[in-house]
Design an enzyme around this catalytic site. Structure first.
Site, PDB file in Angstrom:
ATOM      1  N   GLU A 128    -152.986  26.145  77.038  1.00  6.17           N
ATOM      2  CA  GLU A 128    -153.573  24.994  77.954  1.00  6.17           C
ATOM      3  C   GLU A 128    -153.124  23.683  77.479  1.00  6.17           C
ATOM      4  OE1 GLU A 128    -157.810  25.776  78.135  1.00  6.17           O
ATOM      5  OE2 GLU A 128    -157.241  27.935  79.098  1.00  6.17           O
ATOM      6  N   HIS A 244    -162.828  17.231  83.965  1.00  5.69           N
ATOM      7  CA  HIS A 244    -161.812  18.071  84.179  1.00  5.69           C
ATOM      8  C   HIS A 244    -160.660  17.407  85.412  1.00  5.69           C
ATOM      9  CE1 HIS A 244    -159.575  21.599  84.616  1.00  5.69           C
ATOM     10  NE2 HIS A 244    -160.377  22.372  83.518  1.00  5.69           N
ATOM     11  N   ARG A 290    -156.549  16.151  78.841  1.00  5.63           N
ATOM     12  CA  ARG A 290    -157.353  16.015  79.914  1.00  5.63           C
ATOM     13  C   ARG A 290    -157.651  14.505  80.344  1.00  5.63           C
ATOM     14  NH1 ARG A 290    -161.710  20.969  79.131  1.00  5.63           N
ATOM     15  NH2 ARG A 290    -160.311  22.765  79.581  1.00  5.63           N
ATOM     16  N   HIS A 351    -166.970  17.213  83.325  1.00  5.90           N
ATOM     17  CA  HIS A 351    -166.876  18.425  82.663  1.00  5.90           C
ATOM     18  C   HIS A 351    -167.678  18.835  81.391  1.00  5.90           C
ATOM     19  CE1 HIS A 351    -165.421  22.445  82.130  1.00  5.90           C
ATOM     20  NE2 HIS A 351    -164.589  22.143  81.308  1.00  5.90           N
ATOM     21  N   ARG A 386    -162.004  16.154  73.865  1.00  8.38           N
ATOM     22  CA  ARG A 386    -162.171  17.478  73.538  1.00  8.38           C
ATOM     23  C   ARG A 386    -160.666  18.302  73.936  1.00  8.38           C
ATOM     24  NH1 ARG A 386    -163.139  22.699  75.906  1.00  8.38           N
ATOM     25  NH2 ARG A 386    -164.050  21.400  77.882  1.00  8.38           N
TER      26      ARG A 386
END
Length: 532
Positions: A128, A244, A290, A351, A386
């Site tokens: 990811e 997100h 992100r 998110h 994060r």
């Protein structure tokens, strides 16, 4: 006593009272796993505002990060986490996370969690955003549900753990900065109960419902942060709210997550003209951190005057997509989108909250006997942004740490503690207020001014609106879960805005148009909020 210390009036001498060794608030992965890690000789109760199956953890799709591959290591996982956190990660916490990951994953496998495996029975690993190696273990695209279902089924067999559903934790009851228990509201009977304990663990999740577009369930109203702050606990990093990048954008659904794992399998982002755009924003393209992907989409939407972009994975076959992403494939299909042939319309949505109740690596807060873990906690792992799939892992690793710590705290003091006698009589008054209207107005205000891109003018507008609501409801008599939630939404929104105004730089998920540079000299530090 401060008039606003507690949300309701009560007298502990007259309240129905239950005593437990440990109270856990919240039934996501952090809460349930903590219960399982507490030695069985202790009496544990899990309080959950809805049913035990409803939590943010259940909705997690992508997976759990763990360095298992031959070419990977905890050191590389550490490095990627630090990079994504944009200078604000606590290195001690991150080392604990990456070094204790594998042991906790082994425990999940022993509990029967059915992760995807390769033909040789090794755990299948995917990648990811901002991970340098394939290290995401998963169960299709419903990893959170698979883990939660198994943990809940195990915890239901434990004689020492009671589960109380539809019980809302309203306030932490304290004396001299020592936690004495929880004042809770039983929704089914509209009654209050005093839950007394040596240890209270807060695992209530984040504050996604401060925003109108969020992947979080309706229960994520910042209750843990709110009750902790009122009790005098320190909150940290509240300004860092992760959006997100890829949430389904459809008239009937704007909260369904299209997992980052789809981009991990090669999906590319296109604007409404069909043009790929991520290569011009970051060298990692679709797999950039992100915050960068979300801002890139936001800028692209502004440039093309649109309210969404597209995710394209049409180069993968239907059979592959049905097997790898069964939940995403079928959900999209239910809205008339065949992801093997059609672009998926997506837009960023709130998110995850990096900020929360400040803790150390053992989950301890500045209130004796009060612990926190999972998204509601802030131990510095995530810094300003994060790293994907570190959140479920955090709940596991620090849930276990708290489980071990509980034994140290309780051993030798298992007798029912001395009688607690607290009487609260405030000047709260009945007010004819439309709670849902206020909630909706705040959500729209936060989304507009305290979202992906911020500036002083917008933050000041948001602050005025929320401050006005805060003054309006601070002396209001609270009678229902909706009232308690609104109090927490208003309070936590106020604190998020104050922290966002204070941080005069851009870092990680906090991006200010009026301070676009990262200023390490002045701002490589945490903003801590504590009730004075």
């Amino acid at each position: 006593m401060d008039e606003n210390r507690y949300l309701v009036d009560f007298d502990t001498d007259e309240l129905p009272t239950e005593f437990h060794d440990v109270i856990i608030i919240g039934s996501g992965i952090a809460g349930v796993y903590t219960a399982l890690e507490i030695p069985e000789k202790y009496d544990v109760v899990i309080l959950t505002k809805e049913t035990i199956e409803i939590s943010n953890s259940v909705l997690a799709q992508g997976g759990i990060a763990v360095s298992l591959d031959k070419g990977d290591s905890p050191e590389l996982h550490f490095k990627d986490t630090i990079y994504a956190g944009a200078g604000l990660c606590d290195e001690e916490s991150v080392w604990v996370l990456v070094n204790e990951a594998a042991a906790n994953i082994e425990t999940l496998c022993q509990f029967g969690v059915n992760f995807d495996r390769k033909s040789n029975d090794e755990l299948a690993l995917s990648r990811e955003g901002a991970h340098s190696k394939n290290r995401i273990i998963h169960a299709g695209d419903t990893t959170g549900k698979e883990v939660c279902d198994k943990l809940i089924s195990v915890v239901r067999t434990k004689q020492n753990v009671k589960i109380k559903e539809r019980v809302a934790a309203i306030d932490l009851i304290t004396e001299d900065n020592v936690c004495k228990g929880i004042l809770a509201y039983h929704e089914d009977s509209s009654s209050y109960v005093f839950y007394r304990a040596n240890v209270v663990v807060c695992a209530t999740g984040g504050y996604g419902q401060l925003y109108s577009n969020t992947t979080n369930p309706e229960v994520a109203t910042g209750d843990g942060a709110g009750l902790a702050y009122r009790a005098g606990a320190e909150l940290m990093d509240l300004e860092f709210v992760q959006f997100h990048p890829t949430v389904l954008f459809h008239p009937e659904n704007k909260s369904f997550l299209i997992s980052e794992a789809v981009r991990g399998e090669g999906a590319i982002l296109r604007n409404i003209k069909g043009e790929r755009f991520m290569p011009k924003y970051h060298e990692l393209k679709e797999l950039a951190p992100r915050d960068i992907v979300s801002r890139s989409i936001f800028h692209e939407m502004q440039k093309t005057n649109s309210n969404h972009v597209y995710l394209d994975i049409t180069f993968k076959g239907k059979e592959y997509l049905e097997n790898r992403f069964p939940n995403i494939y079928n959900t999209c299909l239910s809205y008339g989108i065949d992801m093997s042939k059609d672009y998926i319309p997506v837009a960023p949505a709130e998110h995850y909250c990096m900020g929360g109740i400040r803790t150390d690596v053992f989950g301890r807060t500045n209130i004796k006997g009060f612990y926190a873990c999972g998204e509601v906690a802030c131990n510095g792992i995530h810094g300003a942004n994060r790293l994907a799939s570190n959140s479920l892992l955090e709940g596991l690793v620090f849930g276990r740490k708290i489980g071990k710590e509980v034994e140290n705290v309780i051993e030798g003091s298992r007798k029912e503690p001395q009688k607690v006698s607290i009487k609260v009589k405030s000047n709260r008054v009945e007010k004819n207020i439309d709670v849902n209207k206020i909630k909706k107005d705040i959500q729209e205000t936060m989304t507009r001014y305290v979202g992906i891109v911020r500036d002083r003018e917008g933050l000041e507008k948001a602050k005025k609106k929320v401050d006005d609501y805060y003054e309006l409801i601070k002396d209001m008599k609270n009678n229902s879960v909706s009232d308690f939630e609104m109090q927490n939404i208003v309070l936590v929104s106020k604190l998020v805005i104050e922290a966002a105004l204070e941080r005069k730089e851009s870092r990680g998920a906090h991006f200010r148009l009026d301070y676009q540079k990262t200023d390490d000299e002045n701002w490589k530090r945490n903003i801590i909020k504590r009730k004075i």
